[in-house]
Design a protein around this motif. Structure first.
Motif, PDB file in Angstrom:
ATOM      1  N   ALA A 269       2.539   1.536   4.395  1.00  0.00           N
ATOM      2  CA  ALA A 269       1.380   1.186   3.561  1.00  0.00           C
ATOM      3  C   ALA A 269       1.631  -0.099   2.787  1.00  0.00           C
ATOM      4  CB  ALA A 269       1.088   2.319   2.588  1.00  0.00           C
ATOM      5  N   ALA A 270       0.568  -0.695   2.312  1.00  0.00           N
ATOM      6  CA  ALA A 270       0.687  -1.788   1.344  1.00  0.00           C
ATOM      7  C   ALA A 270       1.191  -1.200   0.023  1.00  0.00           C
ATOM      8  CB  ALA A 270      -0.664  -2.467   1.156  1.00  0.00           C
ATOM      9  N   HIS A 271       1.688  -2.061  -0.854  1.00  0.00           N
ATOM     10  CA  HIS A 271       2.338  -1.618  -2.095  1.00  0.00           C
ATOM     11  C   HIS A 271       1.386  -0.762  -2.946  1.00  0.00           C
ATOM     12  CE1 HIS A 271       5.436  -1.510  -4.971  1.00  0.00           C
ATOM     13  NE2 HIS A 271       5.250  -2.666  -5.586  1.00  0.00           N
TER      14      HIS A 271
ATOM     15  N   ARG B 132      -0.429   1.783  -2.081  1.00  0.00           N
ATOM     16  CA  ARG B 132      -1.644   2.335  -1.465  1.00  0.00           C
ATOM     17  C   ARG B 132      -1.387   3.582  -0.625  1.00  0.00           C
ATOM     18  NH1 ARG B 132      -3.101  -0.768  -5.243  1.00  0.00           N
ATOM     19  NH2 ARG B 132      -3.136  -2.985  -4.777  1.00  0.00           N
TER      20      ARG B 132
END
Lengths: 266, 361
Positions: free
Chosen positions: A82-84, A86
């Motif tokens: 995931a993105a930071h 999220r």
């Protein structure tokens, strides 16, 4: 004398001598974590829990950004990066379209309690049927030891070099107590992995968390693991565990906070 | 003939999502596109097809829900308007990097910043040049009618899965809000879990028994491997540029001048063409349907045909005109005309601009 030299390592490694082995849900890849760090133990315990529940083909994990950004290299189940911050939103997306699969996030304190605060609170508040694992070491390890939302008062980091001044930098955030208040959380516990006894308790917590999801219990099962960061704290592994017991545990008290949807009276 | 209905563009988009067999819609309200999620919630798509609809806590969360669902091989979709789409750019970059199919509709409003809630086309750069960080492109479809708001949903999913990429539908507040007749296509059944697993072996929906686990990530710490991944992405974009350009030509056969316009602007420009032809000026319209890949070859063909000038008509300060200029160079005249900030130009204004900037300029 000669008897001593006839026994080689290969003589000992036999199926009948096996008492414990690495779960096959951990890959053979060398861990990227610093020697002494609790991440590896937490990974293994969680993967053991999934294996023992027989769910290796029905589990999808979400890795964070932070020290455990490469968790997907070590956890031998289907994984998404995931993105930071999220991960709880990503896990929501997975679980909503695959309601019968087991979905978990594995996140650090910066990911879960700073940049991803919104996603964490709302996934917990919606009562997503996922497992969230929160590794809290009070510091940003991967980027080189900066202050985390969970950094203790007066604790020195590279962005609080004179100690965390709570008047200027704010107070450490007890995210776990916070989300335990939400009706969307079913099981909330805080554990550690620095001793065999603590590790055994944590494994039981992981198993309970995943069992809740298998049983379709409503809401998030949330396991915080208070861990060390000997590199970031600039200590030996042994000293860091001692420091953790003396400083982290009084602030981040270990034990169950919410079980079966009910807050534990203290 | 499919079912005929009088619908708002936003409603047609929502109905098309249900009929296209979308598995999950994750969205956040914003004017002028809130009707999409309102329509979906009212329609109870879970009862109709099994489609999940969820109101996220933010556009940031919504796009990451698309990441999670899309990465398992399911059809995931969201919609928003300009400020919300800006919030999704981080997610779109990750989706492009990890090659996750999904569809994102932008019902564009005036900007920059909070701007207003009136129609605009000022998100062209953001849509066709990447939008987030890193080297990537997204296929962009621009509907010009309520009918196309419906038709472009399944078309976008076809592209998204064929190329494993997010696809943008870039509309505007005018098309989103206006009502027109729409012929709805028949409902396509959602794929079963088994069909998803068989058709998309890359999907992270549980390690196959006896097989290898799958990883969905945009991270590669080895620069040489990441460069190789980028080469692969660029190859994909070249194929898209070669094979997937879509456009419409109106009255271009004998045209001395061509207006290039998409979406609402192309509807207005059609009237401008009629007005021009009444005055004996031979004007045609090139309507890019894919904003990226851009119809460069068609512009070259029009130059060969003898077109003496192109007027880019956009509800922006001039964004698509740069792509026309990149194609045309100094071979013939290129100019831009458009009202912006939520103001819509009139057909007469467009004709006047054509006369001043292209014919007389």
């Amino acid at each position: 004398m000669s008897d001593i030299h006839t026994l080689s390592v290969q003589d000992i490694i036999k199926p009948e001598n096996l008492v414990y082995e690495k779960t096959k849900l951990m890959t053979d890849k060398t861990l990227s974590y610093c020697p002494g760090c609790g991440h590896g133990t937490a990974h293994r315990l969680m993967m053991e829990a999934i294996e023992e529940l027989g769910k290796e083909n029905d589990t999808i994990g979400v890795a964070p950004v932070g020290c455990s950004v490469l968790a997907y290299e070590f956890m031998n189940v289907d994984m998404q990066e995931a993105a930071h911050g999220r991960a709880p939103a990503v896990a929501t997306g997975i679980k909503r379209v695959w309601p019968n699969k087991l979905v978990f996030t594995y996140q650090g304190d910066g990911d879960l309690a700073a940049i991803g605060t919104g996603e964490t609170i709302h996934a917990c508040n919606r009562g997503e049927q996922i497992v969230m694992v929160f590794i809290n070491n009070g510091i940003y390890g991967m980027t080189g030891g900066q202050m985390a939302p969970t950094t203790l008062p007066e604790m020195k980091t590279s962005t609080s070099p004179y100690g965390r001044d709570v008047n200027m930098m704010g107070n450490p955030l007890k995210m776990t107590e916070l989300i335990a208040q939400l009706p969307g959380t079913h099981y909330v516990t805080r554990q550690a992995v620095h001793t065999p006894a603590a590790a055994r308790k944590t494994k039981r917590a992981f198993k309970k968390a995943f069992q809740n999801q298998i049983d379709g219990k409503p809401g998030v099962s949330f396991v915080e693991v208070v861990s060390n960061c000997n590199s970031g704290w600039k200590m030996t592994p042994i000293d860091s565990n001692k420091w953790m017991e003396e400083n982290m545990f009084p602030f981040y008290e270990l034990g169950d906070i919410k079980v079966d949807g009910k807050l534990i009276e203290k | 003939m499919g079912e005929l209905k009088l619908m708002k563009g936003n409603e047609a988009l929502a109905e098309a999502a249900i009929r296209a067999g979308v598995d999950g819609y994750f969205g956040y309200p914003i004017t002028p596109q809130s009707e999409v999620i309102e329509y979906l919630m009212a329609e109870k798509p879970h009862d109709r097809t099994g489609m999940v609809v969820l109101q996220a806590e933010s556009e940031v969360a919504a796009i990451n829900m698309l990441y999670g669902a899309g990465a398992t091989g399911k059809k995931a979709m969201t919609s928003s308007s300009s400020p919300g789409i800006s919030l999704m750019q981080e997610g779109l970059s990750y989706l492009a990097g990890a090659e996750i199919p999904c569809v994102v509709a932008n019902i564009v409003r005036g900007g920059p910043g909070l701007g207003d809630i009136q129609p605009a086309q000022s998100d062209y750069f953001q849509s066709v040049k990447g939008g987030g960080h890193g080297d990537y492109r997204l296929p962009v479809l621009a509907p010009a009618s309520v009918q196309e708001m419906s038709d472009f949903v399944p078309l976008s999913f076809d592209l998204a899965f064929k190329y494993r990429t997010p696809v943008l539908i870039v509309s505007d507040g005018l098309i989103g809000q206006m009502m027109e007749k729409v012929e709805l296509f028949d409902t396509m059944p959602r794929l079963t879990d088994e069909e998803v697993t068989a058709r998309y072996p890359w999907g992270t929906n549980g390690k196959p028994k006896g097989g290898e686990r799958r990883i969905m990530t945009s991270l590669d710490l080895d620069p040489h491997k990441l460069e190789k991944h980028n080469f692969h992405l660029q190859d994909k974009y070249r194929t898209l540029e070669e094979d997937e350009v879509k456009y419409e030509l109106i009255d271009c056969d004998d045209a001395d001048y061509v207006i290039v316009a998409y979406g609402s602007s192309s509807r207005i420009a059609q009237k401008s063409i009629q007005l021009a032809r009444k005055e004996g000026i031979k004007v045609g319209l090139l309507r890019p349907i894919t904003l990226w890949p851009f119809p460069k070859k068609q512009i070259n063909a029009l130059i060969k045909q003898g077109v003496k000038g192109f007027l880019s008509v956009e509800m922006s300060a001039g964004q698509m005109v740069e792509d026309i200029l990149l194609t045309v160079g100094d071979r013939t005249k290129v100019a831009h005309f458009g009202r912006y900030g939520g103001v819509i130009h009139s057909p007469e204004e467009v004709l006047e601009a054509l006369k001043q900037k292209i014919i007389g300029g």
